[in-house]
Design a protein around this motif. Sequence first.
Motif, mmCIF file in Angstrom:
data_model
loop_
_atom_site.group_PDB
_atom_site.id
_atom_site.type_symbol
_atom_site.label_atom_id
_atom_site.label_comp_id
_atom_site.label_asym_id
_atom_site.label_seq_id
_atom_site.Cartn_x
_atom_site.Cartn_y
_atom_site.Cartn_z
ATOM 1 N N LEU A 185 28.300 55.845 27.966
ATOM 2 C CA LEU A 185 26.699 55.348 27.657
ATOM 3 C C LEU A 185 25.757 55.591 26.416
ATOM 4 C CD1 LEU A 185 27.193 56.168 31.922
ATOM 5 C CD2 LEU A 185 26.560 53.499 30.395
ATOM 6 N N ASN A 186 26.021 56.987 26.194
ATOM 7 C CA ASN A 186 25.509 57.720 24.705
ATOM 8 C C ASN A 186 24.996 56.227 23.653
ATOM 9 O OD1 ASN A 186 24.397 60.470 25.194
ATOM 10 N ND2 ASN A 186 26.753 59.633 25.270
ATOM 11 N N PHE A 187 26.148 55.141 23.870
ATOM 12 C CA PHE A 187 26.134 54.071 22.854
ATOM 13 C C PHE A 187 25.973 52.773 23.593
ATOM 14 C CE2 PHE A 187 29.008 57.280 21.795
ATOM 15 C CZ PHE A 187 28.976 57.888 20.378
ATOM 16 N N THR A 188 26.243 52.454 24.662
ATOM 17 C CA THR A 188 26.222 50.793 25.619
ATOM 18 C C THR A 188 25.613 50.872 26.772
ATOM 19 O OG1 THR A 188 26.674 49.307 26.131
ATOM 20 C CG2 THR A 188 28.149 50.868 25.622
ATOM 21 N N ASP A 189 24.996 50.239 27.207
ATOM 22 C CA ASP A 189 23.878 50.318 28.878
ATOM 23 C C ASP A 189 25.256 49.633 30.025
ATOM 24 O OD1 ASP A 189 24.005 47.925 27.912
ATOM 25 O OD2 ASP A 189 21.740 47.923 28.795
ATOM 26 N N ASP A 190 26.752 48.837 29.693
ATOM 27 C CA ASP A 190 27.642 48.049 29.433
ATOM 28 C C ASP A 190 29.068 48.636 29.129
ATOM 29 O OD1 ASP A 190 28.912 45.991 31.047
ATOM 30 O OD2 ASP A 190 28.169 44.357 29.946
ATOM 31 N N VAL A 191 29.395 49.561 30.835
ATOM 32 C CA VAL A 191 31.060 50.440 30.509
ATOM 33 C C VAL A 191 31.446 50.179 31.819
ATOM 34 C CG1 VAL A 191 31.791 52.432 30.374
ATOM 35 C CG2 VAL A 191 29.968 51.739 29.301
ATOM 36 N N ASP A 192 32.448 49.611 31.651
ATOM 37 C CA ASP A 192 33.410 49.630 32.725
ATOM 38 C C ASP A 192 34.733 50.700 32.715
ATOM 39 O OD1 ASP A 192 31.878 47.674 33.496
ATOM 40 O OD2 ASP A 192 33.304 45.978 33.443
ATOM 41 N N VAL A 193 34.833 50.783 33.630
ATOM 42 C CA VAL A 193 36.511 51.640 34.500
ATOM 43 C C VAL A 193 37.382 50.785 34.649
ATOM 44 C CG1 VAL A 193 37.883 53.621 35.335
ATOM 45 C CG2 VAL A 193 35.557 53.716 33.914
ATOM 46 N N LEU A 194 38.718 50.693 34.215
ATOM 47 C CA LEU A 194 39.039 50.147 35.037
ATOM 48 C C LEU A 194 40.908 50.470 35.481
ATOM 49 C CD1 LEU A 194 39.519 46.949 31.576
ATOM 50 C CD2 LEU A 194 37.403 47.279 33.560
ATOM 51 N N LEU A 195 40.768 50.032 36.762
ATOM 52 C CA LEU A 195 42.000 51.110 37.161
ATOM 53 C C LEU A 195 43.594 50.247 36.915
ATOM 54 C CD1 LEU A 195 40.825 52.237 40.518
ATOM 55 C CD2 LEU A 195 40.930 53.338 38.173
ATOM 56 N N ARG A 196 43.338 48.804 36.532
ATOM 57 C CA ARG A 196 44.273 47.615 36.608
ATOM 58 C C ARG A 196 45.670 48.016 37.657
ATOM 59 N NH1 ARG A 196 46.559 47.288 30.689
ATOM 60 N NH2 ARG A 196 47.164 45.365 31.764
ATOM 61 N N GLY A 197 44.613 48.137 38.974
ATOM 62 C CA GLY A 197 45.367 48.355 40.369
ATOM 63 C C GLY A 197 45.694 49.594 40.933
ATOM 64 N N ASP A 198 45.741 50.263 39.828
ATOM 65 C CA ASP A 198 46.223 51.708 40.701
ATOM 66 C C ASP A 198 44.692 52.749 41.142
ATOM 67 O OD1 ASP A 198 48.451 51.325 39.418
ATOM 68 O OD2 ASP A 198 47.919 52.188 37.275
ATOM 69 N N ASP A 199 45.394 53.572 42.137
ATOM 70 C CA ASP A 199 43.986 54.203 43.129
ATOM 71 C C ASP A 199 43.375 55.649 41.858
ATOM 72 O OD1 ASP A 199 45.106 52.629 45.060
ATOM 73 O OD2 ASP A 199 46.031 54.294 45.721
ATOM 74 N N PRO A 200 42.355 55.414 42.052
ATOM 75 C CA PRO A 200 41.635 56.602 40.405
ATOM 76 C C PRO A 200 42.282 58.564 41.237
ATOM 77 C CG PRO A 200 40.532 56.090 42.492
ATOM 78 C CD PRO A 200 41.122 55.063 43.038
ATOM 79 N N GLU A 201 42.813 58.935 40.187
ATOM 80 C CA GLU A 201 43.074 60.283 40.335
ATOM 81 C C GLU A 201 42.314 61.054 39.620
ATOM 82 O OE1 GLU A 201 48.001 59.430 40.137
ATOM 83 O OE2 GLU A 201 46.922 58.803 38.443
#
Length: 359
Positions: A162-178
């Motif tokens: 976010l220091n470089f861009t305002d468009d950021v996603d985290v992709l879990l790819r079907g897994d649960d966050p840990e």
Amino acid sequence: MSDSEYDVVVVGGGPAGLTAALYTTRLGLDTALVDRGGGRAAMMQDTHNVIGVTEETSGVEFLETAKEQVASYGADVHRDFVEEVERVDDGSFVLEGEDGEYTAGNVVLATGFSDVRPDPPLPPTGRGLHYCLHCDAYMFVDEPVYVMGTGDSAAYVAMIMLNFTDDVDVLLRGDDPEWSADTAEMLDNHPVDVVEEEITAANRDDGGWLESFEFEDGTVREYRGGFPMLGSEYNTDLHESLGCEITDDGTVAVDDHGRTSVDGVYAVGDVTPGHNQIPVAMGQGAKAGIAIHMDEREFPRSTEAIDELGPVSSGDVPAVSEELLATAIAHEGHAGGPRVEADEGGEQPADDEQPADDD
């Protein structure tokens, strides 16, 4: 290949190993660089953050130029894979490669690590798939970016971006966050989207760069690039076989000059703790090379050694081997220009073979 004896054998031909070999060679130690090829630096489409090296230089070009440079100073460069290393009774190290055996008083193990690669579909490495935020974040200023992963590191990298861009996603790819509860609270308070669905396709533009990912729910999200944060596999088999201390995160424990817990064994580059950057690796290689020189150089002879061996005579100097001496005085960077020594019969080269004084 016949057995070879050296003052130093460097295992690994990345920036750290190459720099260590450069320093030990130019500081008068017979050095071999043993490299199997490949590695993280070789995957670079373009070279970033290395002062004096332009963007269009690929990793392969960067490394090949460095190997030629090291060899020009008198190091032996072997294309080989070291499978085993052991310390023998006289204190030296014997390294067994697939194609040869090498003996050395000191070893520098610059074996690096491998990034855990995500499952396809993916864009090409360097064209939308990137492993180094510090190297490549600048490329994605004001562009849509993804981060793959389920742990704290993925969440943190997403927030850093976010220091470089305002468009950021985290992709879990079907897994649960840990990630931890604290990280989850931080992520909830940053403008980062968390995408749960698996990727089904990666779309590229005519130049091969990533344009978008398609997901199982039918959505399409545009990205110009991103970072998989799935962990690292450190190449420490040789270090462990010699008894070197390994840290809790899997890296090799070293002091400020690359010395491991085993005398005569050094580790530099990505296999050690710290930032995985080419300039950092080169600095580590330089410091290890200097440390080995200071430990191994013949002169000045200490007072204790003088008592045992006597004073240094003119016949004892210089301390470099005949092979290194011949290479050094013939090198284009030699003071006064390159020169060629008389052969064993005392004959000098013919005039037309003598290098020009102003070369």
